[in-house]
Each structure stands twice: as structure tokens, then as C-alpha cells.
Design a protein around this motif. Sequence first.
Motif, PDB file in Angstrom:
ATOM      1  N   SER A 120       0.727  -1.248   0.097  1.00 21.22           N
ATOM      2  CA  SER A 120      -0.024  -0.100   0.166  1.00 21.22           C
ATOM      3  C   SER A 120       0.640   1.100  -0.224  1.00 21.22           C
ATOM      4  O   SER A 120       0.285   2.886   0.292  1.00 21.22           O
ATOM      5  CB  SER A 120      -1.069  -0.638   1.422  1.00 21.22           C
ATOM      6  N   LEU A 121       2.090   1.523  -0.090  1.00 22.27           N
ATOM      7  CA  LEU A 121       3.219   2.477   0.272  1.00 22.27           C
ATOM      8  C   LEU A 121       3.197   2.755  -1.343  1.00 22.27           C
ATOM      9  O   LEU A 121       4.136   1.896  -2.324  1.00 22.27           O
ATOM     10  CB  LEU A 121       4.166   1.986   1.170  1.00 22.27           C
ATOM     11  N   PRO A 122       3.391   4.196  -1.745  1.00 22.97           N
ATOM     12  CA  PRO A 122       3.649   4.618  -2.848  1.00 22.97           C
ATOM     13  C   PRO A 122       5.590   4.311  -3.099  1.00 22.97           C
ATOM     14  O   PRO A 122       6.265   3.882  -1.879  1.00 22.97           O
ATOM     15  CB  PRO A 122       3.933   5.937  -3.253  1.00 22.97           C
ATOM     16  N   THR A 123       6.051   4.654  -4.233  1.00 22.79           N
ATOM     17  CA  THR A 123       7.135   4.934  -3.906  1.00 22.79           C
ATOM     18  C   THR A 123       7.967   5.836  -5.076  1.00 22.79           C
ATOM     19  O   THR A 123       7.371   6.451  -5.154  1.00 22.79           O
ATOM     20  CB  THR A 123       8.049   3.260  -5.697  1.00 22.79           C
ATOM     21  N   GLY A 124       9.597   5.956  -4.891  1.00 19.73           N
ATOM     22  CA  GLY A 124       9.950   6.495  -4.919  1.00 19.73           C
ATOM     23  C   GLY A 124       9.762   7.961  -4.574  1.00 19.73           C
ATOM     24  O   GLY A 124      10.381   7.985  -3.504  1.00 19.73           O
ATOM     25  N   ALA A 126       7.891  10.217  -3.319  1.00 19.62           N
ATOM     26  CA  ALA A 126       6.850  10.004  -2.585  1.00 19.62           C
ATOM     27  C   ALA A 126       7.513   8.963  -1.169  1.00 19.62           C
ATOM     28  O   ALA A 126       6.904   9.534   0.177  1.00 19.62           O
ATOM     29  CB  ALA A 126       5.134   9.495  -2.469  1.00 19.62           C
ATOM     30  N   TYR A 127       7.457   7.773  -1.658  1.00 22.78           N
ATOM     31  CA  TYR A 127       8.278   7.159   0.155  1.00 22.78           C
ATOM     32  C   TYR A 127       9.030   8.013   0.641  1.00 22.78           C
ATOM     33  O   TYR A 127       9.308   8.389   1.582  1.00 22.78           O
ATOM     34  CB  TYR A 127       8.796   5.675  -0.964  1.00 22.78           C
ATOM     35  N   GLU A 128      10.502   8.478  -0.061  1.00 25.34           N
ATOM     36  CA  GLU A 128      11.085   9.335   0.304  1.00 25.34           C
ATOM     37  C   GLU A 128      10.911  10.360   1.136  1.00 25.34           C
ATOM     38  O   GLU A 128      11.318  10.984   2.504  1.00 25.34           O
ATOM     39  CB  GLU A 128      12.335   9.884  -0.534  1.00 25.34           C
ATOM     40  N   SER A 188      -3.156  -1.902   7.111  1.00 25.74           N
ATOM     41  CA  SER A 188      -2.689  -1.337   5.870  1.00 25.74           C
ATOM     42  C   SER A 188      -1.455  -0.556   7.033  1.00 25.74           C
ATOM     43  O   SER A 188      -1.375   0.033   7.202  1.00 25.74           O
ATOM     44  CB  SER A 188      -3.495  -1.216   5.266  1.00 25.74           C
ATOM     45  N   LEU A 189       0.029  -1.000   5.406  1.00 27.58           N
ATOM     46  CA  LEU A 189       1.031  -0.222   6.475  1.00 27.58           C
ATOM     47  C   LEU A 189       0.937   1.324   6.333  1.00 27.58           C
ATOM     48  O   LEU A 189       1.031   2.088   6.881  1.00 27.58           O
ATOM     49  CB  LEU A 189       2.222  -0.731   5.413  1.00 27.58           C
ATOM     50  N   GLY A 190      -0.151   2.260   5.018  1.00 28.57           N
ATOM     51  CA  GLY A 190      -0.249   3.112   4.789  1.00 28.57           C
ATOM     52  C   GLY A 190      -0.603   3.824   5.817  1.00 28.57           C
ATOM     53  O   GLY A 190      -0.603   4.815   6.745  1.00 28.57           O
ATOM     54  N   ASP A 191      -2.159   2.989   6.683  1.00 32.39           N
ATOM     55  CA  ASP A 191      -2.788   3.629   7.877  1.00 32.39           C
ATOM     56  C   ASP A 191      -2.135   4.217   9.047  1.00 32.39           C
ATOM     57  O   ASP A 191      -2.373   4.499   9.895  1.00 32.39           O
ATOM     58  CB  ASP A 191      -4.513   2.170   7.856  1.00 32.39           C
TER      59      ASP A 191
END
Length: 773
Positions: A120-124, A126-128, A188-191
Motif C-alpha cells: 500500500s506504500l508509494p514508491t520514488g 513520495a516514499y522518501e 495496512s502500512l499506509g494506514d
Amino acid sequence: MSEVLKNIPAVALRGMTILPSMIVHFDISRDKSIKAVEEAMLRDQKIFVVTQRDPDTHEPAINDLYKIGTLAEIRQVIKLPKNIFRVLVEGTDRAELLDMDEAAGYLEAEIACFPADDGSLPTGPAYEAMVRNLKEIFQAYSIEHAKMSKELVHQLLELEELDKLIDQVSINIPLHYEEKQKILEAVSLGDRYELLCLILSNEVQIMQIKKELQMKVKEKVDKSQKEYLLREQLKVIREELGEDTTISDADHFAEELKKLKASPEVKEKIAKEVERFKNVGNNSSESAVIRGYIETLLELPWNKASKDNKDLRNARDILEADHYGLEKVKERILEFLAVRILTKKGDSPILCLVGPPGTGKTSIARSVARALNKKYVRISLGGVRDEAEIRGHRRTYVGAMPGRIANGMKMAGVKNPLMLLDEIDKVSSDYKGDTSSALLEVLDSEQNNKFRDHYVEIPIDLSEVLFIATANDIQSIPRPLLDRMEVIEISSYTENEKLHIAKEHLVDKQIERHGLENANFTISDGALKKIISGYTKEAGVRGLERRIGDICRKAAREILENKKAQVKVTENSLSKYLGKEIYSVNMLNKADEVGIVRGLAWTSVGGDTLEIEVNIMPGKGEFLLTGQLGDVMKESAQTGISYIRSVSGEYGITGQFFKENDIHIHIPEGAVPKDGPSAGITMATAMLSAITEIPVRADIAMTGEITLRGRVLPIGGLKEKLLAAKNAGMKIVLVPARNRPDVEEIASEIKRGLDIRFVESMKDVLPAALVRK
């Protein structure tokens, strides 16, 4: 869900939540929990730990547990005393509780595990950004939370994997188990990321607010400590200088202030003055001024009141016992008390007792205070000229002090005393101010609830004070002041009333005052009557009391010198003690005479008769007045002669008569000043009798003012005048018709034996007075 594991032993935790990757120990003592751990150790050391919703539930069912728990691996089990086991576990995965069974004697859970990474996490970038944001928030949290280890914070900030960073931060921050349960339930990791950022941000704000509050509290405590230290230092310095009494006085004032019954405004004012007093040196002149002011404020009865006696029967008995007669005054006091009882409070009236000296005005006030159980304060106003005597001096003056009203309240000690304003008609005014004007605020029931004394400065409530004023002459009281009072007239005593007062009060009082007893001293009624008629000439009984005191002194001397067992004073032996009679009543003339008429006058000591004489002499028409007559009586005489000239034709008087003869009016006792508006008809009758040579009845007396047209105007002091006429032996008294209501109020004892005739004009007076042959 990745897999379903069945028959996993479970332990219900109280007040504790275990997260994945978290190594922690917990203690268990319930049999079901111990058996579940033992069963897990026999299997693969796997156990499901789930938190109870209510830590106080002893035997939790599935509904008493949260739905999300942690699958953990048991690392160590230690048995402690009292059948307590300490279990060390490491959380591995989140799991959902599907079902639970207790048949085997322990909790056996059916669970479903959640995958570690749900994608559920973004990459690039956004992640940083998320990693940096979480680190910044955590760093701010660590700064505010001073107890966190710097090494731990440094290690956590070195992590670059977001999932590990979230788990490690969640594990290492001190949160309540309910907050950790929310993180556990964020599958969820995002939550989980959003929830952790929110929790950390809230904690940062809470700690900042807490720090601000602590700073404020610390500042206040520091200020108090500083003041305390400075005060202690100041105390030591003053003790070294020999000024330590100031501090003790200030402490004493502060203690008295705590006990004082007063409004917050008054207490605040006094507290400020006490603080000023603390900071002023003991040797300073200002110190004595402030001390006197504080002492005055503390002694005033701001909210302290006494309880009134509301027993009407008791009040009536006291008034009857203390005073003979005075029915109007007694009735008014009882009416006031009745209203007070019905209304629970009632406005205190302002009574003014007006009457001649010695008639008991002051003693009535004292009896009223005793009847109502009120504190009694007497303020003498005779000769008071300075307004500051009433309102007080301003504190800027040297030797300033409160006024008589504030001092009276201080002496009473309560805010609802009876305050006697004695001799209110004797106040005067000069360049220092008008005293009577200062009394207006005191005696105005609409204003005196906030009476402001110049010295006290704080408004004093006088609305509950029962004011009673006394006066001899109502004419001397300024109109605005008189308007604020309810006037009750106390007239002269009759001889019978004086006899009763002497027997019931004065004799016993003088016997006690002179150390005598009823067994060794007696005085007969005949002697008392003779003292009243022959040795006193007054409206009241003060002179009578003095004469009785004279007799008691001589009797005391006789008892001691001549060893007499008893002294009896009778009518015959009275001259032995008081000498020959001083006064004789100016009795009526034996025969009717021309130009002599008996008038009636009111004086400050009662009523009197005036014999007016008129002579006609050949001359040039002059009009002479002698006998120390005042302006009013001179004008009455001029009015009388003008009336006679207007009716001269009816009596056969020629016009030349007034040009060829002089008229001389004289009132004997020429050295005594005489003035008043009640001798008009008397002088007119005497002049007409002298001019026409018609005699006037010897047994008639009259009073009344005359107009140019011969109308008779009303007068005052009627009771005293009728008493004088009766004492002089008069049979007929002519009274203005408009005084009929006054006559009806006079006791029948006074009117008995008098033929009182009401006259409206000289046409009614002359036929009754002149004796036509």
C-alpha cells in the motif's frame, strides 16, 4: 489472509498491547493463561496474545477481547513466587481472532494472519517524503520528550526502510495500550503511517502545552518564594533596626481581616492598606496615620448585626414600665415593630421627638433600644458647627478622624443599632460648613445605605440603623431636614402625670442614688403635689427630680447626724427641706376690669398666661408698646388697632378719638422677651375694652392670631396653653375654630372644668369676653 492456524493457545492481556517485532515480558497468574503457555511450550512455542477491552474482566469471553492481536513466539518462562509466571515473548505477525474455545481448560484461538507487506506504500520521491516526514515528527517528539535515550533516537533516525521505521518508532515510544491497540489494528502500512504521524503530532502539542503550563506554575511559585525570602530578609533587617513591631502589627491586622464580616470590596480596600502599612517604616509619621485608619476600618461593623427582639408584648411592657403617659409615642414604636415582624426587615423609620425639656425624649429612646434589644448610641448635636463633625475629616489633614456617625457605628459594634441624635434643633452652621445639610444624607432613607464618611472613604450602610432625633423647638429645624423625619410631639405633663411619674419613677430613683431605702425615707403625695405647684415651673420633670434629690440629701444627713430611724416628708414639713415656695400661679383676677385681658402663651418650658394691660391717655394719637415684645407681637398689636378703627362706628367711637388720645399696651414681666403669633385677639380685645370702657370677664382666657378683617387664625401648643389656663383657675377659654381637631386629641383630664369655645372671628370673641351692662 495468508493461512489459517487452528488450535493456537491464546493469552488475554490486561492493560497491555504487544506489537510485531516487539520483545517484551508480561506476568500471568490466571490458570487458563498458565495452561495456555504450557501448551504452547509443548508444541512449537507459538502463542496468540490479545488485549482485553476492560482490564477488570476476570474471565473474558470472545466479545471481551479486541479482534486484532499478535502472534508471538515464547522466548522464556520464569516461575515466580505466589504462582506467578513471567513470560518473555517476541511479536511476529498481526492476526485476527476468528473464534475461541475453552474446552481444554485454556483459551484456544482460531486466528488468521495478515501479510507483513500489503503493497500500500508509494514508491520514488513520495516514499522518501514519507520517511523524512516521519523522522522530522519523531525528532520533534524526542526533543519534547526528554526521557528518551539519545542513542536510541539516533539509531531509529538511521533507518531508511519505512516499514521498519514505523514498527520501531511504534515499539519504542511510551504510549497508552489503547493507542498501541489502534496502531496494531491499522493492518495496512499506509494506514499505520498516517495514524503514527497523527499520534506523534498530538503528543508533541500536548507536551508543549504541558511545558507552558509548568513554566507558568513555576514562575508563580518562584515569585511566591522570592516574596517570602524578601519578606523574611526585611523582617530580619527591621528587627536589627528595632522596627519589628510593624511586621507583628501588620500580621495582627491581616488576622483580624480574615475574621472580619464584610463585603469583598471592603476587604480588598483594607488589604491594600495593610500592604501599605507593611512597607512603611515604624518611625515614619505616615505609619501612625495608616495604623489609625486600618484600626478604624477593622472596628466598623460592616456586615455584623444584632438580632432584634420581635416580641410585641415584651416591648409594650418595657415602654409602660419606663414611662407614664406618652401614648402616641408608644403606639408608634409598637406599630414600627409590628411592621418589622410582618415584613421580616422593613425600612427603619427616622423618628423626631419634639417637646419641652425634661419630658423624657432621651429616656424614651433608651427604652425603645431596650425593648427591641438594640445597641444604644447617643450622639449629642447641641452646638455642633463643623460639618466634619458629621462627615469626618479628610485623611489629608493632620489629626483627621471619622465623624460622629461613623464613630457611633464603631461604638455600637453592629450595623443595626438605635442611634439617638440628641438636640437636632441646636445644630448650627458657619464658615466650616452647614451641619444640618450634612445630616440630610444620614437621615434620608433613600441615600443612607451608602453614607460616605470623608475619613473612612468606603460607603457605610446606615439603612438598618433606627434613628431617633430629639428637639425642643420644631421651628429651629431646617425645612429639608424636617421633611426627612416623622415628627412625634411630646407635650407638657399635667400635674397629675407629674405626680404619677414622681411616685413610680423619680422617688425610687433618687432614694437609690442617695443610699436611702424605702424603710427609712418616705414622701407623701401631698408633699409631691406641693413641690410640683410651688417649687417647679416647667413642662417636664427634670426640676421636680432635682427637688426630690435635694430632699433626699437632707434626709440622708438627718439619718446620719441625728440617728433617725426614719424620715417622713409631708406637705407641712416640706418647707423645712426646700424653704419657702418659689412660684405662685398667676391666678385669675377677682373682678372684671376694663382693658385687662388674660392671654395664653407657649414657652420652651410649657404654657403660661399673659396678662395684657391697655391704658388710654389724652395725647396726640401715639401708639406705645412695652414689655419686651418681639416683632410678631408688635405687628399683631398694629393689626388689632387697625381692625378696631375699621369697626369703630359699631361701638360709637368717633374719628377724633384716635387723634386726641394715646394708646399704651403693656405686658408685665417686662424683662422677659415675648414673641409669637397667638396674642392678636387678646390685644385687640384689651384695646377695645379700654377704648369703650367695657369690662372684660376675669375668668376668661384666649389665644389666636387676628387678621385685618377680624378673622381668627389657628395657633400651636394648645395642650400647654389649656394647662396654663386650668392652673390659673380660668373657666372659659376662647380657641380658634380651626384648632378643633387639636382640642379633640387632648386628654379629657386637661379639658375637665374648662368651657372651651371655638371662635372664627372677632365677632365671636367680643360678645364672649366683654361684660355689657
